[in-house]
Design a protein around this motif. Structure first.
Motif, PDB file in Angstrom:
ATOM      1  N   GLY A  55     -44.832 108.144  11.014  1.00  0.00           N
ATOM      2  CA  GLY A  55     -45.172 108.819  12.249  1.00  0.00           C
ATOM      3  C   GLY A  55     -45.614 107.815  13.302  1.00  0.00           C
ATOM      4  O   GLY A  55     -45.657 106.609  13.044  1.00  0.00           O
ATOM      5  N   ASN A  56     -45.951 108.300  14.483  1.00  0.00           N
ATOM      6  CA  ASN A  56     -46.354 107.421  15.588  1.00  0.00           C
ATOM      7  C   ASN A  56     -45.345 106.283  15.736  1.00  0.00           C
ATOM      8  O   ASN A  56     -45.699 105.112  15.888  1.00  0.00           O
ATOM      9  N   ILE A  57     -44.073 106.654  15.690  1.00  0.00           N
ATOM     10  CA  ILE A  57     -42.998 105.675  15.525  1.00  0.00           C
ATOM     11  C   ILE A  57     -42.841 104.738  16.718  1.00  0.00           C
ATOM     12  O   ILE A  57     -42.444 103.585  16.551  1.00  0.00           O
ATOM     13  N   ALA A  58     -43.163 105.182  17.927  1.00  0.00           N
ATOM     14  CA  ALA A  58     -43.017 104.308  19.092  1.00  0.00           C
ATOM     15  C   ALA A  58     -43.944 103.101  18.974  1.00  0.00           C
ATOM     16  O   ALA A  58     -43.533 101.961  19.204  1.00  0.00           O
ATOM     17  N   SER A  59     -45.182 103.350  18.592  1.00  0.00           N
ATOM     18  CA  SER A  59     -46.138 102.254  18.424  1.00  0.00           C
ATOM     19  C   SER A  59     -45.724 101.351  17.264  1.00  0.00           C
ATOM     20  O   SER A  59     -45.848 100.122  17.338  1.00  0.00           O
ATOM     21  N   TYR A  60     -45.234 101.967  16.203  1.00  0.00           N
ATOM     22  CA  TYR A  60     -44.829 101.218  15.010  1.00  0.00           C
ATOM     23  C   TYR A  60     -43.686 100.252  15.338  1.00  0.00           C
ATOM     24  O   TYR A  60     -43.725  99.071  14.993  1.00  0.00           O
ATOM     25  N   ILE A  61     -42.678 100.748  16.049  1.00  0.00           N
ATOM     26  CA  ILE A  61     -41.519  99.918  16.391  1.00  0.00           C
ATOM     27  C   ILE A  61     -41.901  98.837  17.397  1.00  0.00           C
ATOM     28  O   ILE A  61     -41.497  97.667  17.259  1.00  0.00           O
ATOM     29  N   THR A  62     -42.684  99.203  18.400  1.00  0.00           N
ATOM     30  CA  THR A  62     -43.106  98.228  19.404  1.00  0.00           C
ATOM     31  C   THR A  62     -43.869  97.079  18.753  1.00  0.00           C
ATOM     32  O   THR A  62     -43.660  95.905  19.071  1.00  0.00           O
ATOM     33  N   ASP A  63     -44.720  97.409  17.826  1.00  0.00           N
ATOM     34  CA  ASP A  63     -45.492  96.409  17.094  1.00  0.00           C
ATOM     35  C   ASP A  63     -44.575  95.480  16.300  1.00  0.00           C
ATOM     36  O   ASP A  63     -44.682  94.252  16.366  1.00  0.00           O
ATOM     37  N   LYS A  64     -43.632  96.079  15.558  1.00  0.00           N
ATOM     38  CA  LYS A  64     -42.749  95.285  14.691  1.00  0.00           C
ATOM     39  C   LYS A  64     -41.807  94.390  15.495  1.00  0.00           C
ATOM     40  O   LYS A  64     -41.365  93.353  15.003  1.00  0.00           O
ATOM     41  N   LEU A  65     -41.499  94.779  16.732  1.00  0.00           N
ATOM     42  CA  LEU A  65     -40.630  93.955  17.574  1.00  0.00           C
ATOM     43  C   LEU A  65     -41.419  92.927  18.385  1.00  0.00           C
ATOM     44  O   LEU A  65     -40.834  92.131  19.115  1.00  0.00           O
ATOM     45  N   GLY A  66     -42.738  92.952  18.260  1.00  0.00           N
ATOM     46  CA  GLY A  66     -43.568  92.025  19.010  1.00  0.00           C
ATOM     47  C   GLY A  66     -43.659  92.346  20.485  1.00  0.00           C
ATOM     48  O   GLY A  66     -43.940  91.483  21.311  1.00  0.00           O
ATOM     49  N   LEU A  67     -43.431  93.620  20.839  1.00  0.00           N
ATOM     50  CA  LEU A  67     -43.465  94.049  22.236  1.00  0.00           C
ATOM     51  C   LEU A  67     -44.629  95.016  22.479  1.00  0.00           C
ATOM     52  O   LEU A  67     -44.570  95.856  23.382  1.00  0.00           O
ATOM     53  N   TYR A  68     -45.687  94.881  21.709  1.00  0.00           N
ATOM     54  CA  TYR A  68     -46.742  95.885  21.688  1.00  0.00           C
ATOM     55  C   TYR A  68     -47.592  95.972  22.948  1.00  0.00           C
ATOM     56  O   TYR A  68     -48.410  96.870  23.073  1.00  0.00           O
ATOM     57  N   LYS A  69     -47.383  95.112  23.917  1.00  0.00           N
ATOM     58  CA  LYS A  69     -48.188  95.189  25.143  1.00  0.00           C
ATOM     59  C   LYS A  69     -47.571  96.093  26.213  1.00  0.00           C
ATOM     60  O   LYS A  69     -48.233  96.444  27.191  1.00  0.00           O
ATOM     61  N   ILE A  70     -46.314  96.463  26.039  1.00  0.00           N
ATOM     62  CA  ILE A  70     -45.630  97.244  27.081  1.00  0.00           C
ATOM     63  C   ILE A  70     -45.650  98.740  26.759  1.00  0.00           C
ATOM     64  O   ILE A  70     -45.828  99.128  25.607  1.00  0.00           O
ATOM     65  N   PRO A  71     -45.455  99.604  27.766  1.00  0.00           N
ATOM     66  CA  PRO A  71     -45.401 101.052  27.501  1.00  0.00           C
ATOM     67  C   PRO A  71     -44.244 101.392  26.557  1.00  0.00           C
ATOM     68  O   PRO A  71     -43.162 100.796  26.644  1.00  0.00           O
ATOM     69  N   ALA A  72     -44.489 102.346  25.671  1.00  0.00           N
ATOM     70  CA  ALA A  72     -43.447 102.788  24.735  1.00  0.00           C
ATOM     71  C   ALA A  72     -43.591 104.277  24.497  1.00  0.00           C
ATOM     72  O   ALA A  72     -44.705 104.799  24.407  1.00  0.00           O
ATOM     73  N   VAL A  73     -42.467 104.970  24.399  1.00  0.00           N
ATOM     74  CA  VAL A  73     -42.490 106.405  24.178  1.00  0.00           C
ATOM     75  C   VAL A  73     -41.298 106.803  23.313  1.00  0.00           C
ATOM     76  O   VAL A  73     -40.231 106.202  23.406  1.00  0.00           O
ATOM     77  N   ARG A  74     -41.506 107.795  22.468  1.00  0.00           N
ATOM     78  CA  ARG A  74     -40.414 108.337  21.653  1.00  0.00           C
ATOM     79  C   ARG A  74     -39.912 109.633  22.268  1.00  0.00           C
ATOM     80  O   ARG A  74     -40.700 110.460  22.744  1.00  0.00           O
ATOM     81  N   ILE A  75     -38.588 109.843  22.244  1.00  0.00           N
ATOM     82  CA  ILE A  75     -37.943 111.046  22.780  1.00  0.00           C
ATOM     83  C   ILE A  75     -37.092 111.668  21.683  1.00  0.00           C
ATOM     84  O   ILE A  75     -36.457 110.941  20.902  1.00  0.00           O
ATOM     85  N   GLU A  76     -37.052 113.007  21.628  1.00  0.00           N
ATOM     86  CA  GLU A  76     -36.274 113.682  20.585  1.00  0.00           C
ATOM     87  C   GLU A  76     -35.667 114.968  21.111  1.00  0.00           C
ATOM     88  O   GLU A  76     -36.360 115.777  21.719  1.00  0.00           O
ATOM     89  N   THR A  77     -34.368 115.149  20.916  1.00  0.00           N
ATOM     90  CA  THR A  77     -33.675 116.397  21.248  1.00  0.00           C
ATOM     91  C   THR A  77     -32.642 116.712  20.168  1.00  0.00           C
ATOM     92  O   THR A  77     -31.488 116.990  20.444  1.00  0.00           O
ATOM     93  N   ALA A  78     -33.080 116.625  18.893  1.00  0.00           N
ATOM     94  CA  ALA A  78     -32.182 116.833  17.748  1.00  0.00           C
ATOM     95  C   ALA A  78     -31.069 115.795  17.756  1.00  0.00           C
ATOM     96  O   ALA A  78     -31.320 114.623  18.028  1.00  0.00           O
ATOM     97  N   SER A  79     -29.831 116.192  17.520  1.00  0.00           N
ATOM     98  CA  SER A  79     -28.749 115.221  17.344  1.00  0.00           C
ATOM     99  C   SER A  79     -28.249 114.609  18.645  1.00  0.00           C
ATOM    100  O   SER A  79     -27.365 113.744  18.631  1.00  0.00           O
ATOM    101  N   SER A  80     -28.800 115.024  19.786  1.00  0.00           N
ATOM    102  CA  SER A  80     -28.474 114.362  21.056  1.00  0.00           C
ATOM    103  C   SER A  80     -29.573 113.394  21.479  1.00  0.00           C
ATOM    104  O   SER A  80     -29.597 112.912  22.615  1.00  0.00           O
ATOM    105  N   THR A  81     -30.474 113.082  20.567  1.00  0.00           N
ATOM    106  CA  THR A  81     -31.621 112.222  20.866  1.00  0.00           C
ATOM    107  C   THR A  81     -31.217 110.901  21.515  1.00  0.00           C
ATOM    108  O   THR A  81     -31.859 110.438  22.466  1.00  0.00           O
ATOM    109  N   GLY A  82     -30.155 110.273  21.009  1.00  0.00           N
ATOM    110  CA  GLY A  82     -29.722 108.986  21.549  1.00  0.00           C
ATOM    111  C   GLY A  82     -29.308 109.069  23.007  1.00  0.00           C
ATOM    112  O   GLY A  82     -29.542 108.134  23.794  1.00  0.00           O
ATOM    113  N   ALA A  83     -28.673 110.179  23.389  1.00  0.00           N
ATOM    114  CA  ALA A  83     -28.303 110.376  24.793  1.00  0.00           C
ATOM    115  C   ALA A  83     -29.534 110.703  25.628  1.00  0.00           C
ATOM    116  O   ALA A  83     -29.665 110.261  26.773  1.00  0.00           O
ATOM    117  N   ALA A  84     -30.452 111.480  25.048  1.00  0.00           N
ATOM    118  CA  ALA A  84     -31.668 111.867  25.763  1.00  0.00           C
ATOM    119  C   ALA A  84     -32.517 110.653  26.116  1.00  0.00           C
ATOM    120  O   ALA A  84     -33.061 110.555  27.225  1.00  0.00           O
TER     121      ALA A  84
END
Length: 477
Positions: A55-84
């Motif tokens: 969970g809290n995947i935006a923070s988790y990914i930002t941390d693992k990529l070493g980009l944890y100082k910038i704004p990050a947000v997760r978006i979800e719209t089922a199977s169109s999530t990538g387009a969203a």
């Protein structure tokens, strides 16, 4: 302010031993650009909590990529999530908030058995429809059966039409180094494959895949411009829509994207259409206005969707062959358009015209759809959008008696549901609903029904008998 794709990349799609972070890192590595200068990170994953337990995947990914100082947000719209996620990253740049944004979409799905994955995916379905045992393939099959009925397609003609989609997309998958499937299929292989939900067989359904896609979006640099975007929604329950063979959410999204771009469907030179199920490529082309409904059979008969045809469609292999990690697919479509425009495919399969393209992504059973239009920066397009009126579906006459509107037999059921399961869509007057069909008589569209409510709260139906009616108590024997 214009918005451009500076760089775009994929991880390999398929059954991967890598975890979600390493899939994302693979895609970022393939981007081959310094991402430490981005202003924000937009992340799309459909259901990491259940697929990966994170969970809290935006923070988790930002941390693992070493980009944890910038704004990050997760978006979800089922199977169109990538387009969203691209849609909203685009909006943030367009508004002037950011100049450079990293857009990531991914999903890790293959660590679970198919029945469990099917159950997780079915959670996007309306609760009342899900209660009957409906899955995404079952609802897609109901759409397909009804489509064949409305277009007067015989069983064998429908099979040939669906095969034409699968054949094309598998043909192009073999040229895509990132694709899950890289083998062509013939009609015999297609016909002999496992039935998933009649009339849809294994090769009509996109595979369960792992994968990630990443795009560096910028207001300043890049050779491909995001020319227009559109988003449309619809009733969550398929049975609550007046027409099930045409997706209003796609039409709304396409209308918005074309108006923003100020171009016409005739200006689109190639397209990536959501083909999680082969019939969805067909309905997508019609709903967007790229192919008239009365010309769709000719389009596939004459192979006009191939790279050297009238309108190349899914020449990346599409979701059907490249794979369908649900959260990643909508963004992967845009990456593929970028790759084609930048000449990353071999000349033998690259369209002669590839300066203006469109992607369409479906969320759930077309409850949250996106259309995105892209063009090469140097390309000038002058025509104006004019919405086609030729793709409307005729409304049927109303009946007081409950009748079968569409039907399917589901062979691969969600976890906890016994297979096979006969599902029907029932229509009475202006109302439609799903029910389990429990009669030995083969279902047919238009057949009169008796409908009962079981002790389990599920609706059941049988062929009509004299003296019965609708919603009587059904007692299982």
């Amino acid at each position: 302010m214009s918005v451009y794709i500076y760089k775009a990349a994929l991880s390999h799609f398929g059954n991967s031993k890598k975890n979600i972070i390493n899939l994302i890192k693979e895609a970022v590595y393939n981007l081959n650009v310094d991402v430490t200068d981005v202003d924000a990170l937009f992340i799309g994953l459909m259901n990491p909590e259940e697929f990966t337990g994170v969970g809290n995947i935006a923070s988790y990914i930002t941390d693992k990529l070493g980009l944890y100082k910038i704004p990050a947000v997760r978006i979800e719209t089922a199977s169109s999530t990538g387009a969203a996620v691209l849609y909203y990253a685009y909006s943030a740049i367009k508004s002037g908030i950011y100049k450079n944004v990293l857009v990531i979409a991914a999903e890790k799905m293959t660590d679970m058995p198919t029945s469990k994955v099917t159950k997780i995916l079915s959670e996007v379905i309306h609760p009342l429809e899900r209660k009957t045992g409906a899955s995404m393939p079952a609802l897609a099959a109901l759409v397909t059966t009804r489509f064949a009925y409305e277009n007067k397609l015989k069983k064998e003609d429908l099979k040939k039409l669906l095969f034409a989609v699968a054949e094309k997309n598998h043909f192009y998958g073999k040229f895509n180094v990132f694709a899950h499937f890289k083998k062509e299929i013939d009609f015999e292989t297609y016909s002999n494959s496992k039935m998933i939900s009649s009339p849809l067989c294994l090769y009509d359904c996109a595979p369960i895949s792992d994968g990630a896609a990443v795009i560096y979006l910028s207001s300043e640099k890049g050779e491909v411009e995001v020319l227009g975007v559109g988003q449309g929604t619809d009733r969550q329950a398929l049975s609550e829509r007046s027409i099930i063979t045409s997706f209003e959410s796609t039409k709304v999204a396409a209308n918005q994207a074309f108006k923003m771009s100020d171009i016409s469907p005739k200006d689109i030179e190639f397209a990536e259409i959501h083909d999680a199920f082969t019939p969805f490529e067909i309905t997508g082309l019609v709903d967007i206005g790229l192919v008239p409904r009365d010309k769709i059979l000719k389009f596939y008969d004459e192979k006009q969707g191939y790279h050297n045809g009238l309108l190349p469609v899914n020449i990346s292999g599409g979701l059907k062959s490249r794979g369908h990690p649900v959260g990643a697919s909508g963004l992967a479509q845009v990456v593929e358009v970028f790759r084609i425009m930048m000449g990353d495919y071999s000349d033998e399969i690259t369209p002669s015209r590839c300066d203006v393209a469109l992607t369409q992504s479906i969320g759930g059973i077309a409850t949250n759809n996106f259309v995105i239009i892209l063009k090469r920066r140097s390309k000038t397009v002058k025509s104006q959008y004019n919405l086609s009126k030729n793709n409307r579906v005729k409304k049927e006459r109303l009946s007081k008696t409950p009748r079968i509107h569409s039907f399917t037999r589901l062979y691969v059921t969600p976890e906890g549901v016994e297979a096979p399961l006969d599902l029907i869509m029932v229509k009475r007057k202006q109302k439609k609903f799903l029910a389990r069909y429990v009669d030995k008589k083969s279902p047919k569209i238009g057949m009169s029904l008796d409908v009962f409510k079981g002790d389990d709260g599920i609706l059941y139906a049988k062929a009509k008998q004299k003296g019965f009616g609708i919603l009587k108590k059904f007692r299982k024997r």
